[in-house]
Design a protein around this motif. Structure first.
Motif, PDB file in Angstrom:
ATOM      1  N   LEU A 149     -69.361  22.574 -23.222  1.00 39.03           N
ATOM      2  CA  LEU A 149     -68.308  23.586 -23.074  1.00 39.03           C
ATOM      3  C   LEU A 149     -67.902  23.733 -21.596  1.00 39.03           C
ATOM      4  CD1 LEU A 149     -66.792  25.641 -24.819  1.00 39.03           C
ATOM      5  CD2 LEU A 149     -68.619  27.269 -24.395  1.00 39.03           C
ATOM      6  N   GLU A 150     -68.913  23.741 -20.719  1.00 37.18           N
ATOM      7  CA  GLU A 150     -68.657  23.919 -19.286  1.00 37.18           C
ATOM      8  C   GLU A 150     -67.777  22.786 -18.744  1.00 37.18           C
ATOM      9  OE1 GLU A 150     -71.452  24.175 -20.820  1.00 37.18           O
ATOM     10  OE2 GLU A 150     -72.631  25.892 -20.125  1.00 37.18           O
ATOM     11  N   GLU A 151     -68.017  21.561 -19.257  1.00 38.12           N
ATOM     12  CA  GLU A 151     -67.217  20.411 -18.788  1.00 38.12           C
ATOM     13  C   GLU A 151     -65.763  20.557 -19.213  1.00 38.12           C
ATOM     14  OE1 GLU A 151     -68.412  16.501 -20.197  1.00 38.12           O
ATOM     15  OE2 GLU A 151     -70.475  17.222 -20.101  1.00 38.12           O
ATOM     16  N   LEU A 152     -65.580  21.038 -20.451  1.00 38.55           N
ATOM     17  CA  LEU A 152     -64.213  21.193 -20.954  1.00 38.55           C
ATOM     18  C   LEU A 152     -63.465  22.248 -20.127  1.00 38.55           C
ATOM     19  CD1 LEU A 152     -64.991  21.142 -24.785  1.00 38.55           C
ATOM     20  CD2 LEU A 152     -63.905  19.327 -23.462  1.00 38.55           C
ATOM     21  N   LEU A 153     -64.168  23.354 -19.853  1.00 32.65           N
ATOM     22  CA  LEU A 153     -63.561  24.410 -19.042  1.00 32.65           C
ATOM     23  C   LEU A 153     -63.273  23.897 -17.638  1.00 32.65           C
ATOM     24  CD1 LEU A 153     -65.938  27.301 -20.072  1.00 32.65           C
ATOM     25  CD2 LEU A 153     -63.489  27.266 -20.418  1.00 32.65           C
ATOM     26  N   ALA A 154     -64.225  23.102 -17.118  1.00 27.98           N
ATOM     27  CA  ALA A 154     -64.075  22.584 -15.753  1.00 27.98           C
ATOM     28  C   ALA A 154     -62.810  21.738 -15.643  1.00 27.98           C
ATOM     29  CB  ALA A 154     -65.301  21.765 -15.356  1.00 27.98           C
ATOM     30  N   ARG A 155     -62.515  21.050 -16.698  1.00 24.82           N
ATOM     31  CA  ARG A 155     -61.315  20.209 -16.706  1.00 24.82           C
ATOM     32  C   ARG A 155     -60.058  21.074 -16.513  1.00 24.82           C
ATOM     33  NH1 ARG A 155     -60.523  14.563 -18.515  1.00 24.82           N
ATOM     34  NH2 ARG A 155     -58.413  14.466 -17.703  1.00 24.82           N
ATOM     35  N   ILE A 156     -60.017  22.211 -17.231  1.00 27.86           N
ATOM     36  CA  ILE A 156     -58.834  23.088 -17.114  1.00 27.86           C
ATOM     37  C   ILE A 156     -58.778  23.709 -15.718  1.00 27.86           C
ATOM     38  CG2 ILE A 156     -57.665  25.156 -17.996  1.00 27.86           C
ATOM     39  CD1 ILE A 156     -58.910  24.646 -20.707  1.00 27.86           C
ATOM     40  N   VAL A 157     -59.898  24.314 -15.279  1.00 27.69           N
ATOM     41  CA  VAL A 157     -59.827  25.034 -14.006  1.00 27.69           C
ATOM     42  C   VAL A 157     -59.754  24.061 -12.824  1.00 27.69           C
ATOM     43  CG1 VAL A 157     -60.862  27.132 -14.934  1.00 27.69           C
ATOM     44  CG2 VAL A 157     -62.345  25.473 -13.830  1.00 27.69           C
ATOM     45  N   GLY A 158     -60.304  22.860 -13.008  1.00 26.36           N
ATOM     46  CA  GLY A 158     -60.191  21.847 -11.954  1.00 26.36           C
ATOM     47  C   GLY A 158     -58.739  21.427 -11.780  1.00 26.36           C
ATOM     48  N   ASP A 159     -58.031  21.251 -12.882  1.00 22.35           N
ATOM     49  CA  ASP A 159     -56.608  20.891 -12.793  1.00 22.35           C
ATOM     50  C   ASP A 159     -55.801  22.042 -12.180  1.00 22.35           C
ATOM     51  OD1 ASP A 159     -57.143  18.425 -13.805  1.00 22.35           O
ATOM     52  OD2 ASP A 159     -56.361  18.799 -15.821  1.00 22.35           O
TER      53      ASP A 159
ATOM     54  N   VAL B  90     -65.489  14.823 -29.023  1.00 21.74           N
ATOM     55  CA  VAL B  90     -64.088  14.394 -29.014  1.00 21.74           C
ATOM     56  C   VAL B  90     -64.073  12.872 -29.002  1.00 21.74           C
ATOM     57  CG1 VAL B  90     -61.884  14.499 -27.799  1.00 21.74           C
ATOM     58  CG2 VAL B  90     -63.445  16.434 -27.656  1.00 21.74           C
ATOM     59  N   PHE B  91     -63.495  12.289 -30.010  1.00 19.18           N
ATOM     60  CA  PHE B  91     -63.442  10.828 -30.169  1.00 19.18           C
ATOM     61  C   PHE B  91     -64.814  10.190 -29.904  1.00 19.18           C
ATOM     62  CE2 PHE B  91     -58.873  11.663 -29.040  1.00 19.18           C
ATOM     63  CZ  PHE B  91     -58.396  11.422 -30.317  1.00 19.18           C
ATOM     64  N   GLY B  92     -65.826  10.757 -30.548  1.00 19.37           N
ATOM     65  CA  GLY B  92     -67.153  10.145 -30.493  1.00 19.37           C
ATOM     66  C   GLY B  92     -67.963  10.458 -29.251  1.00 19.37           C
ATOM     67  N   ARG B  93     -67.383  11.205 -28.320  1.00 17.13           N
ATOM     68  CA  ARG B  93     -68.170  11.553 -27.129  1.00 17.13           C
ATOM     69  C   ARG B  93     -68.370  13.064 -27.063  1.00 17.13           C
ATOM     70  NH1 ARG B  93     -66.618  12.149 -21.095  1.00 17.13           N
ATOM     71  NH2 ARG B  93     -68.551  13.209 -20.608  1.00 17.13           N
ATOM     72  N   ARG B  94     -69.624  13.470 -26.810  1.00 13.75           N
ATOM     73  CA  ARG B  94     -69.917  14.890 -26.767  1.00 13.75           C
ATOM     74  C   ARG B  94     -69.550  15.468 -25.397  1.00 13.75           C
ATOM     75  NH1 ARG B  94     -71.463  18.380 -29.959  1.00 13.75           N
ATOM     76  NH2 ARG B  94     -72.302  20.282 -29.060  1.00 13.75           N
ATOM     77  N   HIS B  95     -68.884  16.613 -25.403  1.00 15.00           N
ATOM     78  CA  HIS B  95     -68.540  17.287 -24.150  1.00 15.00           C
ATOM     79  C   HIS B  95     -69.166  18.666 -24.162  1.00 15.00           C
ATOM     80  CE1 HIS B  95     -65.201  14.549 -22.964  1.00 15.00           C
ATOM     81  NE2 HIS B  95     -65.165  14.343 -24.267  1.00 15.00           N
TER      82      HIS B  95
END
Ligand SMILES: Nc1ncnc2c1ncn2[C@@H]1O[C@H](COP(=O)(O)OP(=O)(O)OP(=O)(O)O)[C@@H](O)[C@H]1O
Ligand SMILES: [Mg+2]
Length: 450
Positions: A116-126, A109-114
């Motif tokens: 899958l777990e980090e992306l999910l963590a963002r949703i469930v963390g919020d 995303v915009f040149g930075r690799r994420h």
């Protein structure tokens, strides 16, 4: 503080939490001993809702020093941000459907690799943070739903991979203890709370990604004597549901209007105007932004010149250049919802803001047509239900009630699978978007013996 809040003098927790991280929608429930499960609320476009979209949105902004900064949002706020943005960033959804895919470890995303777990963590963390504010206490120990079989999982190993990734995402998001419960079993807990007698029930939970079934004994007596493993007679599931129905509508109705069946003259031959893979991206609307490349632009420019129906290619170009994937998907869902109510509906899509050219589609559609497009999916769902009955040796007449839940349980053809086997009067439904989250909190309490 946590110990004071969560532990009673007997050492048992007084409060349990359930999180239904769904392919499309997520919900969080809290159960205080002796009370009914309470749902966290989300706000979307001024409306107060009990389940928010499971999406992420990233956008870039220019800082005063000229450097670009990336901002991420999740849930309903992400959709709002996306809709309000003049220059659209990147929307990511249906992440749960990728969990079993070993080949997909993340995305850039915009040149930075994420990961899958980090992306999910963002949703469930919020979700966790929002729930903590609303419930006014820490949410660290949680029971999380899982489908019987994750989308795309073709082996036990792939299924286990999905669970371990989901667990890691929750741990990264600051949860300390994560238990899993089958989503249809969780829904059974919610249904059970309405009962004053024992029943053998079949649960059908139809979401965005998966259709899941469990056959189990529930009721006040089961609760009183304590649950036994044999109360759950069996479960089955199939990795398709609402997202697949949407993709069928795109393939059969939207893509043809944008030229998927159109031909072009090339020398003396008549060939498809646009390669099929471009339309395959259209079926997964959040991949649409990947089509804004010079290569695709060239393909479409030349297709428009050679096409026998250039206006359809023109409309496709406008959809891609205007990055109208989300709006198109909303229109697809709208017509699908209408077909849950009426025998016929009109697919309408209109957007003149893309600058390129105006796209306007008005296409009538009947429920019969829609059902013919999803016929193979319905057959796969039927097969899963019949396989569960067969493997447990239960005859349909022995099932007391069938509880249908999840957003895709509104589809009449899905309901018919059950009314034809069990009769309309044994079918129950309700809490379509919240039964799993509420049931997860109840399941957590049952596990704790409270
Ligand atoms: N009235 C309706 N008619 C048909 N489909 C509907 C209706 N309302 C919602 N849906 C569909 O239900 C799905 C979302 O349901 P739900 O929120 O239960 O899924 P989820 O829990 O996020 O997914 P999953 O359980 O597969 O992880 C979407 O595909 C949506 O289009
Ligand atoms: Mg669900």
């Amino acid at each position: 503080m946590r110990n004071n809040v969560e532990m009673g003098s007997s050492g048992q927790r007084q409060v349990t939490f359930g999180i239904d991280f769904g392919t499309t929608n997520s919900a969080v429930a809290m159960l205080q001993r002796g009370c009914e499960p309470q749902l966290a609320r989300f706000s979307f476009r001024g409306e107060d809702i009990p389940a928010g979209r499971s999406v992420l949105y990233f956008e870039q902004s220019k800082a005063t020093n000229g450097q670009r900064r990336v901002h991420g949002y999740s849930g309903p706020g992400a959709i709002e941000r996306y809709l309000d943005a003049d220059e659209k960033g990147r929307l990511i959804q249906s992440l749960k459907s990728h969990l079993s895919n070993r080949l997909l470890s993340g995305t850039e995303v915009f040149g930075r690799r994420h990961r899958l777990e980090e992306l999910l963590a963002r949703i469930v963390g919020d979700l966790r943070k929002q729930a903590e504010v609303q419930f006014m206490q820490p949410v660290r120990k949680v029971t999380v739903g899982r489908p019987v079989r994750f989308v795309g999982a073709e082996s036990e190993e792939e299924d286990e991979l999905a669970v371990s990734r989901l667990r890691e995402a929750f741990m990264v998001a600051g949860f300390e203890q994560v238990e899993f419960e089958l989503e249809p079993v969780a829904a059974a807990f919610t249904y059970e709370a309405t009962l004053n007698r024992e029943e053998l029930i079949l649960i059908g939970d139809f979401g965005g990604g998966t259709s899941d079934f469990s056959l189990l004994r529930v009721g006040p007596e089961v609760r009183r004597r304590g649950r036994r493993p044999e109360d759950l007679l069996g479960s089955s599931g199939v990795g398709l549901a609402g997202d697949t129905f949407d993709a069928r509508i795109v393939r059969k109705l939207v893509s043809p209007a944008l030229g998927s069946n159109s031909e072009a003259r090339s020398l003396n031959k008549i060939l498809p105007a646009v390669p099929a893979w471009i339309y395959a991206h259209l079926e997964h609307w959040h991949y649409l932004s990947f089509l804004r490349t010079n290569n695709v632009r060239e393909i479409l420019k030349s297709a428009r010149i050679r096409a026998l129906e250039p206006e359809k290619i023109e409309a496709l170009i406008a959809v891609i250049e205007g990055d109208l994937g989300y709006q198109l998907h909303q229109a697809v869902q709208k017509v699908k919802f209408e077909l849950s109510q009426s025998e016929c509906a009109e697919f309408t899509f209109r957007d003149g803001a893309s600058g390129a050219s105006m796209v306007e589609l008005n296409i009538p559609i009947t429920r019969t047509q829609f059902e013919s497009w999803i016929a193979d999916d319905l057959a796969a769902i039927e097969h899963s239900v019949d396989a569960l009955l067969k493997s447990t040796g239960v005859e349909p007449r022995e099932v007391d009630r069938v509880f249908l839940t999840g957003g895709s349980s509104f589809v009449p053809a899905v309901r018919r699978i059950f009314s034809s086997r069990f009769g309309q009067d044994r079918i129950r439904g309700g809490n379509e978007f919240t039964s799993v989250a509420q049931g997860l909190a109840l399941s957590a309490a049952a596990r704790d013996g409270s």
